[in-house]
Design a protein around this motif. Structure first.
Motif, PDB file in Angstrom:
ATOM      1  N   LYS A 173       0.884  -1.404   0.115  1.00  0.00           N
ATOM      2  CA  LYS A 173      -0.043  -0.446   0.237  1.00  0.00           C
ATOM      3  C   LYS A 173       1.165   1.207  -0.120  1.00  0.00           C
ATOM      4  O   LYS A 173       0.841   2.119  -0.735  1.00  0.00           O
ATOM      5  N   HIS A 174       2.404   1.425   1.020  1.00  0.00           N
ATOM      6  CA  HIS A 174       3.160   2.170   1.249  1.00  0.00           C
ATOM      7  C   HIS A 174       3.692   2.564  -0.448  1.00  0.00           C
ATOM      8  O   HIS A 174       4.038   3.584  -0.810  1.00  0.00           O
ATOM      9  N   LEU A 175       4.048   1.805  -1.367  1.00  0.00           N
ATOM     10  CA  LEU A 175       4.189   1.151  -2.326  1.00  0.00           C
ATOM     11  C   LEU A 175       3.982   2.034  -3.459  1.00  0.00           C
ATOM     12  O   LEU A 175       3.829   3.028  -4.404  1.00  0.00           O
ATOM     13  N   GLN A 176       2.271   1.846  -3.370  1.00  0.00           N
ATOM     14  CA  GLN A 176       1.308   2.429  -4.192  1.00  0.00           C
ATOM     15  C   GLN A 176       1.417   3.630  -3.966  1.00  0.00           C
ATOM     16  O   GLN A 176       1.044   4.533  -5.091  1.00  0.00           O
ATOM     17  N   ALA A 195      10.647   2.835  -1.006  1.00  0.00           N
ATOM     18  CA  ALA A 195       9.071   2.675  -0.813  1.00  0.00           C
ATOM     19  C   ALA A 195       8.907   0.774  -1.515  1.00  0.00           C
ATOM     20  O   ALA A 195       8.776  -0.484  -1.160  1.00  0.00           O
ATOM     21  N   LYS A 196      10.168   0.613  -2.534  1.00  0.00           N
ATOM     22  CA  LYS A 196      10.496  -0.381  -3.100  1.00  0.00           C
ATOM     23  C   LYS A 196      11.302  -1.902  -2.046  1.00  0.00           C
ATOM     24  O   LYS A 196      11.348  -2.899  -2.332  1.00  0.00           O
ATOM     25  N   VAL A 197      12.354  -1.056  -1.839  1.00  0.00           N
ATOM     26  CA  VAL A 197      13.092  -2.226  -0.520  1.00  0.00           C
ATOM     27  C   VAL A 197      12.234  -2.351   0.229  1.00  0.00           C
ATOM     28  O   VAL A 197      12.713  -3.192   0.622  1.00  0.00           O
ATOM     29  N   LYS A 198      11.084  -1.672   0.981  1.00  0.00           N
ATOM     30  CA  LYS A 198      10.788  -2.037   1.993  1.00  0.00           C
ATOM     31  C   LYS A 198       9.678  -3.148   1.273  1.00  0.00           C
ATOM     32  O   LYS A 198       9.896  -4.437   2.928  1.00  0.00           O
ATOM     33  N   TYR A 199       8.908  -3.152   0.648  1.00  0.00           N
ATOM     34  CA  TYR A 199       8.318  -3.636   0.270  1.00  0.00           C
ATOM     35  C   TYR A 199       8.666  -5.297  -0.103  1.00  0.00           C
ATOM     36  O   TYR A 199       8.441  -6.794  -0.194  1.00  0.00           O
ATOM     37  N   HIS A 200      10.301  -5.663  -0.914  1.00  0.00           N
ATOM     38  CA  HIS A 200      11.222  -6.483  -0.839  1.00  0.00           C
ATOM     39  C   HIS A 200      11.479  -6.946   0.539  1.00  0.00           C
ATOM     40  O   HIS A 200      10.862  -8.050   0.037  1.00  0.00           O
ATOM     41  N   GLU A 201      11.605  -6.422   1.407  1.00  0.00           N
ATOM     42  CA  GLU A 201      11.965  -6.510   2.243  1.00  0.00           C
ATOM     43  C   GLU A 201      10.299  -7.544   3.283  1.00  0.00           C
ATOM     44  O   GLU A 201      11.235  -9.006   3.856  1.00  0.00           O
ATOM     45  N   ALA A 202       9.500  -6.834   2.633  1.00  0.00           N
ATOM     46  CA  ALA A 202       8.601  -7.807   3.247  1.00  0.00           C
ATOM     47  C   ALA A 202       8.372  -8.710   2.619  1.00  0.00           C
ATOM     48  O   ALA A 202       8.151  -9.682   3.672  1.00  0.00           O
ATOM     49  N   LEU A 203       8.626  -8.803   1.331  1.00  0.00           N
ATOM     50  CA  LEU A 203       7.718 -10.346   0.941  1.00  0.00           C
ATOM     51  C   LEU A 203       9.415 -10.960   1.641  1.00  0.00           C
ATOM     52  O   LEU A 203       9.198 -13.011   1.739  1.00  0.00           O
ATOM     53  N   VAL A 389       3.534  16.280   4.879  1.00  0.00           N
ATOM     54  CA  VAL A 389       3.482  16.693   6.241  1.00  0.00           C
ATOM     55  C   VAL A 389       5.140  15.509   6.497  1.00  0.00           C
ATOM     56  O   VAL A 389       6.178  16.103   7.711  1.00  0.00           O
ATOM     57  N   GLY A 390       5.206  14.369   5.903  1.00  0.00           N
ATOM     58  CA  GLY A 390       6.418  13.094   6.658  1.00  0.00           C
ATOM     59  C   GLY A 390       6.103  12.331   5.438  1.00  0.00           C
ATOM     60  O   GLY A 390       6.509  12.663   4.866  1.00  0.00           O
ATOM     61  N   THR A 391       7.771  12.666   5.755  1.00  0.00           N
ATOM     62  CA  THR A 391       8.492  11.115   5.105  1.00  0.00           C
ATOM     63  C   THR A 391       8.914   9.749   4.797  1.00  0.00           C
ATOM     64  O   THR A 391       7.549   8.955   5.902  1.00  0.00           O
ATOM     65  N   SER A 392       8.420   9.358   3.585  1.00  0.00           N
ATOM     66  CA  SER A 392       8.672   8.069   3.628  1.00  0.00           C
ATOM     67  C   SER A 392       9.595   7.407   4.097  1.00  0.00           C
ATOM     68  O   SER A 392       9.023   6.298   4.518  1.00  0.00           O
ATOM     69  N   THR A 393      10.746   7.692   5.147  1.00  0.00           N
ATOM     70  CA  THR A 393      11.329   6.654   5.412  1.00  0.00           C
ATOM     71  C   THR A 393      10.440   6.738   7.369  1.00  0.00           C
ATOM     72  O   THR A 393      10.431   5.484   7.113  1.00  0.00           O
ATOM     73  N   GLU A 394      10.113   7.975   8.084  1.00  0.00           N
ATOM     74  CA  GLU A 394       8.634   7.870   9.098  1.00  0.00           C
ATOM     75  C   GLU A 394       7.911   6.337   8.199  1.00  0.00           C
ATOM     76  O   GLU A 394       7.485   5.181   9.563  1.00  0.00           O
ATOM     77  N   VAL A 395       6.946   6.226   7.031  1.00  0.00           N
ATOM     78  CA  VAL A 395       6.703   5.343   7.311  1.00  0.00           C
ATOM     79  C   VAL A 395       6.940   4.222   7.431  1.00  0.00           C
ATOM     80  O   VAL A 395       6.461   2.876   7.856  1.00  0.00           O
ATOM     81  N   CYS A 396       7.982   3.755   6.245  1.00  0.00           N
ATOM     82  CA  CYS A 396       8.976   2.847   6.754  1.00  0.00           C
ATOM     83  C   CYS A 396       9.318   2.473   7.700  1.00  0.00           C
ATOM     84  O   CYS A 396       9.289   0.954   8.225  1.00  0.00           O
ATOM     85  N   ASP A 397       9.597   3.085   8.626  1.00  0.00           N
ATOM     86  CA  ASP A 397      10.158   2.833  10.154  1.00  0.00           C
ATOM     87  C   ASP A 397       9.164   2.428  10.415  1.00  0.00           C
ATOM     88  O   ASP A 397       8.829   1.719  11.772  1.00  0.00           O
ATOM     89  N   ALA A 398       8.013   3.417  10.671  1.00  0.00           N
ATOM     90  CA  ALA A 398       7.353   2.650  11.257  1.00  0.00           C
ATOM     91  C   ALA A 398       5.738   1.310  10.839  1.00  0.00           C
ATOM     92  O   ALA A 398       5.735   0.665  11.939  1.00  0.00           O
ATOM     93  N   MET A 399       6.350   0.839  10.100  1.00  0.00           N
ATOM     94  CA  MET A 399       5.895  -0.372   9.535  1.00  0.00           C
ATOM     95  C   MET A 399       6.587  -1.630   9.883  1.00  0.00           C
ATOM     96  O   MET A 399       6.289  -2.217  11.244  1.00  0.00           O
TER      97      MET A 399
END
Length: 435
Positions: A173-176, A195-203, A389-399
């Motif tokens: 969802k974040h990647l989309q 976002a792509k790195v995080k998605y492949h990390e999740a896979l 107002v936030g960054t992609s890094t914040e979302v990835c870290d939160a996930m």
């Protein structure tokens, strides 16, 4: 007593065939494991052997009846020379017994006094029968502990797969979102790549979780003793417990089947020492019988009845009795040491299990708080990112934090249940039902 043991043994035959079983819960998995386990089957045979030996010991109190028939063929027999009073007649020879004859004898022997041997032998066999029953229960408890821990590991692995799936879903969802924002020129390419790195990390995380699940499933099937089985895996829960270690140890000393087994073996060894001493005492038996034969010349058939009181006083047997007595004493001391060792191991096991349970409860509470906090953090980070107002890094870290917190909670609950299985094994009782 036979009926009681059947509750353990024959109950396994009520289990549905594994070929048609679908979605077996933990309780039925335990039954299947007990039915298929070869060690249980061996112990069942040991119990039957002990029961037969006890019946044999009872039979030794009863009189012994023997029938003996023999047909004798001799090359020569003793004769007596008899001089006749008439003058001119040569001495005559008469055989004392017939060359060929038969003998038939029936005897009944009743032991009257054996120095306590028969009584102590019966007590030993009776204790052995009960001891094997508790040995069987100890083996059942051990198998239950193994299967429970396997099942809890499988449940933990299944939940880990579910957590990994939710991680993949959130990362996708974040990647989309990142792709949409990148196409609109709202975010830099770095956000898309992250976002792509995080998605492949999740896979990758999901792949490892599935592998762990397959391993846990295979171990459970191996320990159950089946190749294919569909398992109804429930999500693990926990119930806070109030545990008193000293009371649990006391309960274990009273209920643990291994302790009961060794206590009976101790009593058995005590009777073994008494049997060893009984070898030095005389043996008294009453004998009555009937005998019939045609061995005497001039008498067609001779028969008689007889009775006797026999006293057998052992004097010397080449020091065998002495060494058997020492052996019996050493056996008694060995059982005493085994009982003490078992108590020490059970005490240590209970202390360790209680410590693990308390530690797991503390970890569960911490992890529950972390899950709630990480959930809020992820929600807030996603909203901030969408509002730019936030960054992609914040979302990835939160996930990652949210996934880690759920994993910690899952692991803590599984450890709690595994420690509880160990505690129930050592105490020999169901802990949850007693709360």
């Amino acid at each position: 007593m036979k009926a009681k043991v059947k509750l353990i043994i024959t109950a396994f035959s009520l289990i549905p065939s594994i070929a048609t079983a679908e979605g077996l819960p933990l309780k039925e998995l335990l039954n299947v494991a007990l039915k298929n386990n070869p060690q249980i089957q061996i112990t069942e045979k040991d119990y039957k052997i002990a029961r037969y030996e006890q019946k044999e010991a009872i039979g030794k109190f009863l009189p012994k009846i023997e029938l003996q028939y023999s047909r004798i063929f001799q090359s020569d027999v003793p004769e007596i020379n008899l001089s006749l009073p008439a003058p001119g007649l040569p001495p005559q020879q008469f055989p004392l017994i017939e060359k060929n004859y038969y003998s038939f004898k029936a005897t009944l022997t009743q032991p009257l006094f054996t120095g306590g041997y028969l009584y102590y032998n019966y007590k030993i066999k009776s204790k052995e029968e009960k001891a094997v029953k508790f040995q069987m229960k100890a083996k059942v408890n051990e198998i239950k502990k193994i299967i429970k821990k396997d099942y809890y590991s499988l449940s933990e692995a299944k939940t880990a797969v579910d957590i990994a799936k939710s991680y993949v879903k959130a990362a996708r969802k974040h990647l989309q979102d990142a792709e949409a924002f990148y196409k609109e020129g709202i975010v830099p390419r770095r956000d898309l790549l992250e976002a792509k790195v995080k998605y492949h990390e999740a896979l990758e995380f999901l792949s490892k979780a599935r592998s762990g699940y397959e391993v846990a499933l295979e171990k459970l099937k191996t320990d159950i003793g089946v190749k294919t089985v569909k398992i109804d895996v429930k999500k693990l829960t926990y119930k806070p417990l109030k545990l008193d270690t000293e009371k649990l140890i006391e309960t274990a000393y009273q209920n643990n089947p291994l302790i009961k087994f060794l206590k009976l073996k101790k009593e058995e060894a005590n009777y073994g020492v008494r049997i060893a001493y009984s070898q030095f005492l005389p043996k008294v038996a009453a004998v009555i019988g009937y005998e019939r034969t045609d061995q005497y010349p001039g008498i067609d058939k001779f028969d008689e009845t007889f009775g006797a009181l026999t006293i057998n006083v052992p004097i010397f047997e080449g020091t065998q009795r002495y060494w058997r007595t020492l052996k019996a004493k050493e056996t008694k001391q060995k059982v005493d040491l085994s009982l003490k060792e078992a108590k020490d191991k059970i005490k240590l096991g209970i202390v360790a299990a209680v410590s693990k349970i308390k530690s797991a409860e503390s970890r569960i509470k911490t992890a529950e708080a972390m899950v709630e906090e990480a959930k809020e953090l992820l929600k807030d980070s996603e909203e901030r990112y969408k509002a730019q107002v936030g960054t992609s890094t914040e979302v990835c870290d939160a996930m990652a934090y949210f996934t880690k917190a759920k994993g910690m909670l899952n692991s803590a609950i599984a450890d709690y249940n595994k420690a509880l299985a160990e505690l129930e094994y050592y105490t020999g009782t169901e802990i949850i039902q007693k709360q």
